[in-house]
Design a protein around this motif. Sequence first.
Motif, PDB file in Angstrom:
ATOM      1  N   THR A 295      34.070 -59.409  59.460  1.00  0.00           N
ATOM      2  CA  THR A 295      34.672 -60.359  60.390  1.00  0.00           C
ATOM      3  C   THR A 295      34.896 -59.680  61.735  1.00  0.00           C
ATOM      4  O   THR A 295      35.496 -58.599  61.805  1.00  0.00           O
ATOM      5  CB  THR A 295      36.013 -60.884  59.845  1.00  0.00           C
ATOM      6  OG1 THR A 295      35.786 -61.479  58.565  1.00  0.00           O
ATOM      7  CG2 THR A 295      36.601 -61.929  60.781  1.00  0.00           C
ATOM      8  N   THR A 341      44.149 -61.883  64.411  1.00  0.00           N
ATOM      9  CA  THR A 341      44.829 -62.649  63.374  1.00  0.00           C
ATOM     10  C   THR A 341      45.640 -61.672  62.532  1.00  0.00           C
ATOM     11  O   THR A 341      45.621 -60.462  62.770  1.00  0.00           O
ATOM     12  CB  THR A 341      43.824 -63.433  62.497  1.00  0.00           C
ATOM     13  OG1 THR A 341      44.559 -64.349  61.660  1.00  0.00           O
ATOM     14  CG2 THR A 341      43.003 -62.508  61.609  1.00  0.00           C
ATOM     15  N   GLN A 345      47.425 -64.306  57.152  1.00  0.00           N
ATOM     16  CA  GLN A 345      46.734 -65.553  57.494  1.00  0.00           C
ATOM     17  C   GLN A 345      45.311 -65.546  56.928  1.00  0.00           C
ATOM     18  O   GLN A 345      44.847 -66.538  56.362  1.00  0.00           O
ATOM     19  CB  GLN A 345      46.713 -65.713  59.014  1.00  0.00           C
ATOM     20  CG  GLN A 345      45.877 -66.885  59.525  1.00  0.00           C
ATOM     21  CD  GLN A 345      46.522 -68.236  59.253  1.00  0.00           C
ATOM     22  OE1 GLN A 345      47.692 -68.296  58.872  1.00  0.00           O
ATOM     23  NE2 GLN A 345      45.765 -69.313  59.447  1.00  0.00           N
ATOM     24  N   PHE A 346      44.622 -64.432  57.071  1.00  0.00           N
ATOM     25  CA  PHE A 346      43.234 -64.346  56.591  1.00  0.00           C
ATOM     26  C   PHE A 346      43.171 -64.513  55.072  1.00  0.00           C
ATOM     27  O   PHE A 346      42.341 -65.267  54.553  1.00  0.00           O
ATOM     28  CB  PHE A 346      42.623 -63.005  57.000  1.00  0.00           C
ATOM     29  CG  PHE A 346      41.197 -62.827  56.565  1.00  0.00           C
ATOM     30  CD1 PHE A 346      40.150 -63.251  57.365  1.00  0.00           C
ATOM     31  CD2 PHE A 346      40.898 -62.241  55.339  1.00  0.00           C
ATOM     32  CE1 PHE A 346      38.831 -63.100  56.958  1.00  0.00           C
ATOM     33  CE2 PHE A 346      39.590 -62.084  54.918  1.00  0.00           C
ATOM     34  CZ  PHE A 346      38.550 -62.515  55.729  1.00  0.00           C
ATOM     35  N   ASP A 348      45.298 -65.957  53.084  1.00  0.00           N
ATOM     36  CA  ASP A 348      45.644 -67.336  52.707  1.00  0.00           C
ATOM     37  C   ASP A 348      44.452 -68.274  52.917  1.00  0.00           C
ATOM     38  O   ASP A 348      44.136 -69.099  52.054  1.00  0.00           O
ATOM     39  CB  ASP A 348      46.836 -67.824  53.528  1.00  0.00           C
ATOM     40  CG  ASP A 348      48.149 -67.185  53.100  1.00  0.00           C
ATOM     41  OD1 ASP A 348      48.179 -66.602  51.985  1.00  0.00           O
ATOM     42  OD2 ASP A 348      49.120 -67.255  53.862  1.00  0.00           O
ATOM     43  N   CYS A 349      43.771 -68.138  54.063  1.00  0.00           N
ATOM     44  CA  CYS A 349      42.632 -69.018  54.361  1.00  0.00           C
ATOM     45  C   CYS A 349      41.478 -68.799  53.392  1.00  0.00           C
ATOM     46  O   CYS A 349      40.721 -69.730  53.090  1.00  0.00           O
ATOM     47  CB  CYS A 349      42.157 -68.786  55.789  1.00  0.00           C
ATOM     48  SG  CYS A 349      43.291 -69.392  57.057  1.00  0.00           S
ATOM     49  N   HIS A 350      41.332 -67.567  52.900  1.00  0.00           N
ATOM     50  CA  HIS A 350      40.227 -67.239  51.997  1.00  0.00           C
ATOM     51  C   HIS A 350      40.654 -67.267  50.528  1.00  0.00           C
ATOM     52  O   HIS A 350      39.861 -66.920  49.649  1.00  0.00           O
ATOM     53  CB  HIS A 350      39.644 -65.868  52.355  1.00  0.00           C
ATOM     54  CG  HIS A 350      38.827 -65.873  53.605  1.00  0.00           C
ATOM     55  ND1 HIS A 350      39.391 -66.017  54.860  1.00  0.00           N
ATOM     56  CD2 HIS A 350      37.484 -65.760  53.802  1.00  0.00           C
ATOM     57  CE1 HIS A 350      38.430 -65.977  55.767  1.00  0.00           C
ATOM     58  NE2 HIS A 350      37.268 -65.825  55.155  1.00  0.00           N
ATOM     59  N   GLU A 351      41.893 -67.677  50.279  1.00  0.00           N
ATOM     60  CA  GLU A 351      42.417 -67.794  48.915  1.00  0.00           C
ATOM     61  C   GLU A 351      42.208 -66.502  48.109  1.00  0.00           C
ATOM     62  O   GLU A 351      41.738 -66.521  46.978  1.00  0.00           O
ATOM     63  CB  GLU A 351      41.773 -68.985  48.204  1.00  0.00           C
ATOM     64  CG  GLU A 351      42.064 -70.313  48.888  1.00  0.00           C
ATOM     65  CD  GLU A 351      41.458 -71.498  48.155  1.00  0.00           C
ATOM     66  OE1 GLU A 351      40.628 -71.272  47.244  1.00  0.00           O
ATOM     67  OE2 GLU A 351      41.813 -72.644  48.480  1.00  0.00           O
TER      68      GLU A 351
END
Length: 456
Positions: A295, A341, A345-346, A348-351
């Motif tokens: 990323t 970021t 947050q990362f 959580d977004c990618h589970e």
Amino acid sequence: MSPSNRHLDHVREEIPSAYPLSAIVSHGEGSISGQCPTRIATPSAQWAYAASIPLQVQLLPSDLLAVDPVLVSSTVTVEHGSVGLGLVGSDQNTFVAEIHADASLERKQHFVVFGPLSTGHRFMVRNASDTGTPTVLLLHELRVFRLVLPPILDTLEPPENLELVPTPRWNRFYGSGVGDLGSQVRAWYFSHLTTPKPMPWLSGLRLMIYPGAEIYRVTYVSGLYEPNSMIVARALLPEGGVFVDVGASMGLFSLIGASKVGPAGRVFSFEPSSRDFKRLAEHLELNRLDNVEATHIALTDSIGTATLTIASEAHSGHNTIGPAFGYQGIEAIDAERVRTTTLDQFLDCHEVNRLDLVKLDIEGSELKALSGMRGALERLRPSLMFEVFEAALEINGASVDALEAILREYRYSLWDIDDATARLIPLSRLSVSRSENVVALPLERQADLLACTGVG
């Protein structure tokens, strides 16, 4: 000359009297006496010059000043202390090649590889001891030979018998003092590299070696990069585990992590620099690693943007979000606006619901990154590996004490990495760390991690 090193097969004729002992002169508080051998006593200060011999240019074949490397052979007895033997450039300050010799009762031969020579090069003797005392040595002879090396290949050869093992004083591969003859020959090859070339590496992986940058130079010359830290990282990563590499640069730790966690595991690599992210992506494609997600972003304590100061190619591993570099002498060549970021947050977004190891190499922004992963520290309890460099932390408005406080808050124990064995040694305070990297382990898993990895 000893026949024990295969590189000596490329030695050709001797260049007599290129550095005659009769031309030796002392520097500062250094003293010289006698001939054959010449006794040299250095000043007390580490790296202080003691004596030098100017190159006798009129005695050199003209083509030796153009392309050919030379092998400078010095035979010495170091009575006590540690000495640097090598060549300085025309400014008399910059070592272009050097070896360090420690005290020994035996008379030993040491080699320095460099070329082409120029009119300003001197053979220099300096004190390498950090004890605050002079080094005393006998210089028996100094000889120069033409070295005719094979051309560089399209695919670079790795060092012989390359494996990931504890490597004491690996930092010696930075700068000019690379040590043994094989390493010096590789350093010469790197200095003449003009285009990126692939090289087979550890665990069946491949690297692209780019000319000019120190991170590629030390990896090519030694075959390794921060080997003791990599040993610990591999040990802390189980098969099927999850590894987060923050400040991945060209991706060396990401590659090693991916090979350890295997197809069932996951690696998340973060690199904000466009230049270095491109090389990270190139390495992932070169090795066909489907378990790594790269990323192009900076991990910090907030979501938004920041200015990344880009270091020169030579110091490409030192890019920083701080207003200045922690190390002196690094040139800034650009400022790049990058997205930021938080790790929370990362994830959580990618589970992502599992996290085994987080490696932070972000030039003083470690406290901000940790502040942005408080949820992961509390819920997922990963092991941590990070650099502690007080100057870089202070530039970023942080401190060693503040870094330690957040780790204590989240119930982590602190460990140094032993330079000789790569074993973990308990640390009472971060400020006393002597390691390139420090490891933090969640207290409730500490015993199991040490036991299962075998690094405690």
